[in-house]
Write a protein that holds these residues in place. Structure first.
Motif, PDB file in Angstrom:
ATOM      1  N   GLY A   7      78.375 -56.813  44.951  1.00 32.63           N
ATOM      2  CA  GLY A   7      76.960 -56.950  45.285  1.00 32.63           C
ATOM      3  C   GLY A   7      76.558 -56.183  46.530  1.00 32.63           C
ATOM      4  N   ARG A   8      75.499 -56.673  47.130  1.00 33.32           N
ATOM      5  CA  ARG A   8      74.873 -56.008  48.270  1.00 33.32           C
ATOM      6  C   ARG A   8      75.881 -55.722  49.389  1.00 33.32           C
ATOM      7  NH1 ARG A   8      69.391 -56.381  49.401  1.00 33.32           N
ATOM      8  NH2 ARG A   8      69.209 -58.269  48.160  1.00 33.32           N
ATOM      9  N   ALA A  55      71.095 -56.715  43.150  1.00 34.78           N
ATOM     10  CA  ALA A  55      70.897 -55.894  44.352  1.00 34.78           C
ATOM     11  C   ALA A  55      71.646 -54.568  44.209  1.00 34.78           C
ATOM     12  CB  ALA A  55      71.374 -56.650  45.579  1.00 34.78           C
ATOM     13  N   ALA A  56      72.850 -54.649  43.647  1.00 31.68           N
ATOM     14  CA  ALA A  56      73.670 -53.438  43.512  1.00 31.68           C
ATOM     15  C   ALA A  56      73.139 -52.500  42.433  1.00 31.68           C
ATOM     16  CB  ALA A  56      75.118 -53.828  43.199  1.00 31.68           C
ATOM     17  N   THR A  57      72.644 -53.056  41.326  1.00 24.80           N
ATOM     18  CA  THR A  57      72.124 -52.167  40.279  1.00 24.80           C
ATOM     19  C   THR A  57      70.749 -51.624  40.678  1.00 24.80           C
ATOM     20  OG1 THR A  57      71.187 -53.981  38.971  1.00 24.80           O
ATOM     21  CG2 THR A  57      73.407 -53.277  38.405  1.00 24.80           C
ATOM     22  N   ASP A  58      69.947 -52.460  41.360  1.00 26.71           N
ATOM     23  CA  ASP A  58      68.645 -51.971  41.846  1.00 26.71           C
ATOM     24  C   ASP A  58      68.827 -50.805  42.805  1.00 26.71           C
ATOM     25  OD1 ASP A  58      67.032 -53.600  40.385  1.00 26.71           O
ATOM     26  OD2 ASP A  58      66.432 -54.919  42.034  1.00 26.71           O
ATOM     27  N   ALA A  59      69.887 -50.872  43.623  1.00 22.76           N
ATOM     28  CA  ALA A  59      70.143 -49.801  44.586  1.00 22.76           C
ATOM     29  C   ALA A  59      70.741 -48.571  43.911  1.00 22.76           C
ATOM     30  CB  ALA A  59      71.087 -50.315  45.680  1.00 22.76           C
ATOM     31  N   GLY A  60      71.067 -48.697  42.627  1.00 14.58           N
ATOM     32  CA  GLY A  60      71.638 -47.561  41.902  1.00 14.58           C
ATOM     33  C   GLY A  60      73.119 -47.376  42.150  1.00 14.58           C
ATOM     34  N   TRP A  61      73.786 -48.407  42.678  1.00 16.79           N
ATOM     35  CA  TRP A  61      75.214 -48.270  42.971  1.00 16.79           C
ATOM     36  C   TRP A  61      76.071 -48.406  41.733  1.00 16.79           C
ATOM     37  CZ3 TRP A  61      75.162 -52.322  47.527  1.00 16.79           C
ATOM     38  CH2 TRP A  61      74.404 -51.784  48.586  1.00 16.79           C
ATOM     39  N   TYR A  62      75.559 -49.119  40.723  1.00 12.81           N
ATOM     40  CA  TYR A  62      76.349 -49.336  39.505  1.00 12.81           C
ATOM     41  C   TYR A  62      75.384 -49.413  38.330  1.00 12.81           C
ATOM     42  CZ  TYR A  62      81.115 -50.039  37.977  1.00 12.81           C
ATOM     43  OH  TYR A  62      82.361 -49.825  37.433  1.00 12.81           O
ATOM     44  N   ALA A  76      77.317 -49.450  49.517  1.00 14.60           N
ATOM     45  CA  ALA A  76      77.149 -48.087  48.999  1.00 14.60           C
ATOM     46  C   ALA A  76      77.859 -47.954  47.658  1.00 14.60           C
ATOM     47  CB  ALA A  76      77.720 -47.057  49.982  1.00 14.60           C
ATOM     48  N   ALA A  77      77.374 -47.018  46.852  1.00 12.59           N
ATOM     49  CA  ALA A  77      77.926 -46.811  45.511  1.00 12.59           C
ATOM     50  C   ALA A  77      79.421 -46.522  45.567  1.00 12.59           C
ATOM     51  CB  ALA A  77      77.191 -45.669  44.808  1.00 12.59           C
ATOM     52  N   GLU A  78      79.839 -45.696  46.534  1.00 14.47           N
ATOM     53  CA  GLU A  78      81.255 -45.287  46.542  1.00 14.47           C
ATOM     54  C   GLU A  78      82.191 -46.463  46.803  1.00 14.47           C
ATOM     55  OE1 GLU A  78      78.880 -43.930  48.477  1.00 14.47           O
ATOM     56  OE2 GLU A  78      79.574 -43.590  50.533  1.00 14.47           O
ATOM     57  N   HIS A  79      81.670 -47.530  47.424  1.00 12.10           N
ATOM     58  CA  HIS A  79      82.541 -48.669  47.693  1.00 12.10           C
ATOM     59  C   HIS A  79      82.872 -49.489  46.447  1.00 12.10           C
ATOM     60  CE1 HIS A  79      81.002 -48.339  52.072  1.00 12.10           C
ATOM     61  NE2 HIS A  79      82.050 -47.565  51.861  1.00 12.10           N
TER      62      HIS A  79
END
Lengths: 317, 259
Positions: free
Chosen positions: A204-205, A232-239, A209-212
């Motif tokens: 999650g948040r 939170a993670a998908t909204d941020a475009g990380w996954y 960052a995506a790379e993490h």
């Protein structure tokens, strides 16, 4: 005993685990018949027999794969019409639920979705409102159509020698309205599918960052787990969005759910609350996710996750 | 391109949802009602298509009197008019009955496309779009994460577990949308004022040609026998990481025979 139809969900002929679960469940309710739609039956044959299918209906018309949802509902309606089964069990996947929906209208039958158990009289157990209530419900009109969530019944083999019946299909024009032009796979790696996985590790948040997410993937791989993500993670475009667990994403119910850097907002809890064992790693001791856990670690995920991954790898020897 | 957007009012996610003891239906009266979040994406997508291709956007809602709050929100976002199917006889309708009533109501509105969210955040069945397609004979374009319209051809990217399918159909079509398709706009002050003057048609069962025997609790295809609130979870073990948090977690996993 009355016939119970099970729609086989498969990927290029390999039945998904939920199919074997449904065959196991159907054996407790009647005589299971598998319905196989599409190409690749030869690949599926052995598994369907091993898990106790007494009969297999095979609809292999090439056109069936060229249109979404409606053709499969039409095939099922045709078989229900001739076989008059006691019930139809369908995997509670996005596609399965839509097939069930169209079948229900065709047969003017009630449909129960997301069952986590089915008992005598086809009374269904459901877990609703994000796991807040358990409900017993049943179909009161027509042939019971029930979609069953993955991980609801442990699959158990019961080898049989099923009879086979080829179903000739002549699709109506109505079933050929939504044409598939292309199927695109964005799948990364060989991880299990989110809703079918025994173990899910979600980030999650707190990852920042995506790379993490590489940390989460490595942790998941050490356990043979699927990877999920909070909103939170998908909204941020990380996954990718299809990996989102929560109210507007997927609902999962694995044996073990591990939430990493996820606070546990109600949006997220609605998608994972019914997991058997819940673990969380979060630096905030007040995070609501800790109200749900069987085991929680208050700490920096960037320290804890690599350490636990290493421990798991070491134990594998 | 005339578009109908089906919108449902649901209990706010942040409120506790309860089943009523009397008839085992969701208690919608005692909770704050909001627009089903996934329908916000449907309204936005319809407005974008209207902006690009012209036409009218009509909101269709079935629900009790108070659902008019949600209709107003959709109008304030920019939809042109609304139809509210409201009748006490609809109370307790399951998906089969609801899709029947909505299909009847759709028959009263001229349209090329129907857009709606893939599921509601209360029932979460995700069956209404497919049921509407089956009932109306329109093409089913569901789980869209992208929609393109070219004349009477509609092409979507249908989200799948492993990626997406490109699916195409001719209008009329039923399009259900997923969360990531767009960023819904907030109603402007001007939009909120304008919404008060937009046409809102109320339909009873008789107005829409809905047979009472096919809706409500008695007209539904399913019934709830019993329910129970889930017991609160027993408190788990929580450890503070003192440099050995990962080790302790591994020990827990081993004790559960997971590793």
């Amino acid at each position: 005993m009355a016939e119970v139809l099970v729609l086989v969900e498969h990927f290029e002929g390999t039945p998904k685990k939920v199919t074997l679960e449904l065959l196991t469940l159907a054996r407790s309710l009647g005589e299971p018949s598998a319905v196989y739609v599409g190409a690749g039956y030869d690949t599926a044959k052995a598994a369907l027999a091993e898990y106790g299918a007494q009969k297999v209906y095979i609809a292999a018309d090439a056109d069936l794969d060229n249109y979404i949802i409606a053709p499969k509902a039409e095939v099922l309606a045709q078989i229900v019409g001739s076989a008059s089964p006691a019930a139809v069990l369908i995997p509670s996947s996005p596609e399965g639920k839509e097939i069930a929906a169209r079948l229900a209208v065709k047969l003017d039958s009630g449909v129960v979705t997301d069952a986590v158990g089915v008992g005598d009289g086809f009374v269904c157990d459901q877990s609703i409102f994000g796991g807040g209530y358990t409900v017993k419900s049943q179909v009161s009109k027509g042939t019971p159509i029930i979609t069953v969530r993955p991980n609801s019944t442990p699959p158990e083999p019961a080898p049989a020698t099923p009879s086979e019946e080829q179903v000739s299909v002549s699709l109506s024009d109505a079933a050929k309205k939504a044409k598939v032009l292309e199927r695109v796979s964005e799948k990364k790696g060989g991880r299990p599918e989110l809703t079918e996985a025994e173990i899910v590790v979600s980030g999650g948040r707190g990852l920042g960052a995506a790379e993490h997410f590489a940390l989460i993937e490595k942790f998941a791989d050490s356990l043979g787990a699927a990877v999920g993500a909070s909103r939170a993670a998908t909204d941020a475009g990380w996954y990718p969005h299809q990996n989102q667990v929560g109210q507007t994403g997927k609902t999962v119910s694995p044996q073990l759910y591990i939430a990493v850097g996820i606070s546990g907002a109600i949006q997220h809890r609605a998608g994972m609350q019914t997991s058997k064992t819940i673990v969380a790693i979060n630096k905030d001791p007040e995070a609501p996710i800790f109200e749900l856990v069987d085991f929680g670690v208050v700490g920096d995920l960037f320290e804890v996750v690599p350490q636990v991954t290493e421990q798991i790898e070491a134990r594998k020897g | 391109m005339n578009i109908v957007v089906c919108v449902k009012q649901v209990p706010d996610t942040y409120e506790e949802k309860k089943l009523s003891d009397a008839d085992k239906t969701l208690d919608r009266e005692s909770v704050e009602g909001v627009m089903n979040e996934l329908d916000e994406y449907a309204v936005e997508e319809a407005l974008r298509l209207k902006e690009a291709h012209g036409g009218e956007v009509t909101i269709l809602t079935m629900g009790p009197e108070k659902a008019v709050e949600t209709i107003r929100k959709a109008l304030s976002m920019g939809a042109d008019s609304a139809v509210h199917v409201v009748d006490p006889a609809l109370h307790g309708s399951d998906a089969l009955a609801t899709s029947y009533a909505l299909a009847k109501a759709l028959g009263t509105i001229e349209h090329d496309l129907v857009i709606l969210g893939v599921e509601s955040t209360d029932a979460r069945m995700s069956v209404i779009p497919a049921m509407l397609a089956e009932r109306t004979g329109a093409a089913q374009l569901s789980f869209a994460r992208k929609v393109e319209v070219d004349g009477s051809t509609v092409k979507i990217e249908r989200q799948t577990d492993t990626g997406y399918d490109v699916v195409e159909a001719q209008t009329p079509a039923i399009v259900s949308v997923v969360e990531k398709i767009n960023e819904p706009r907030y109603p402007s002050f001007k939009g909120i004022m304008a919404a008060k003057k937009k046409p809102l048609t109320t339909l009873t069962l008789a107005d829409a040609g809905i047979e009472a025997s096919n809706v409500g609790l008695s007209g539904s295809g399913t019934s709830v026998a019993e329910f129970a609130a889930r017991p609160p979870k027993q408190a788990g073990t929580i450890v503070k990481d003192e440099g050995d948090g990962g080790v302790k977690l591994a020990e827990f996993l081993a004790s559960q025979k997971i590793i």
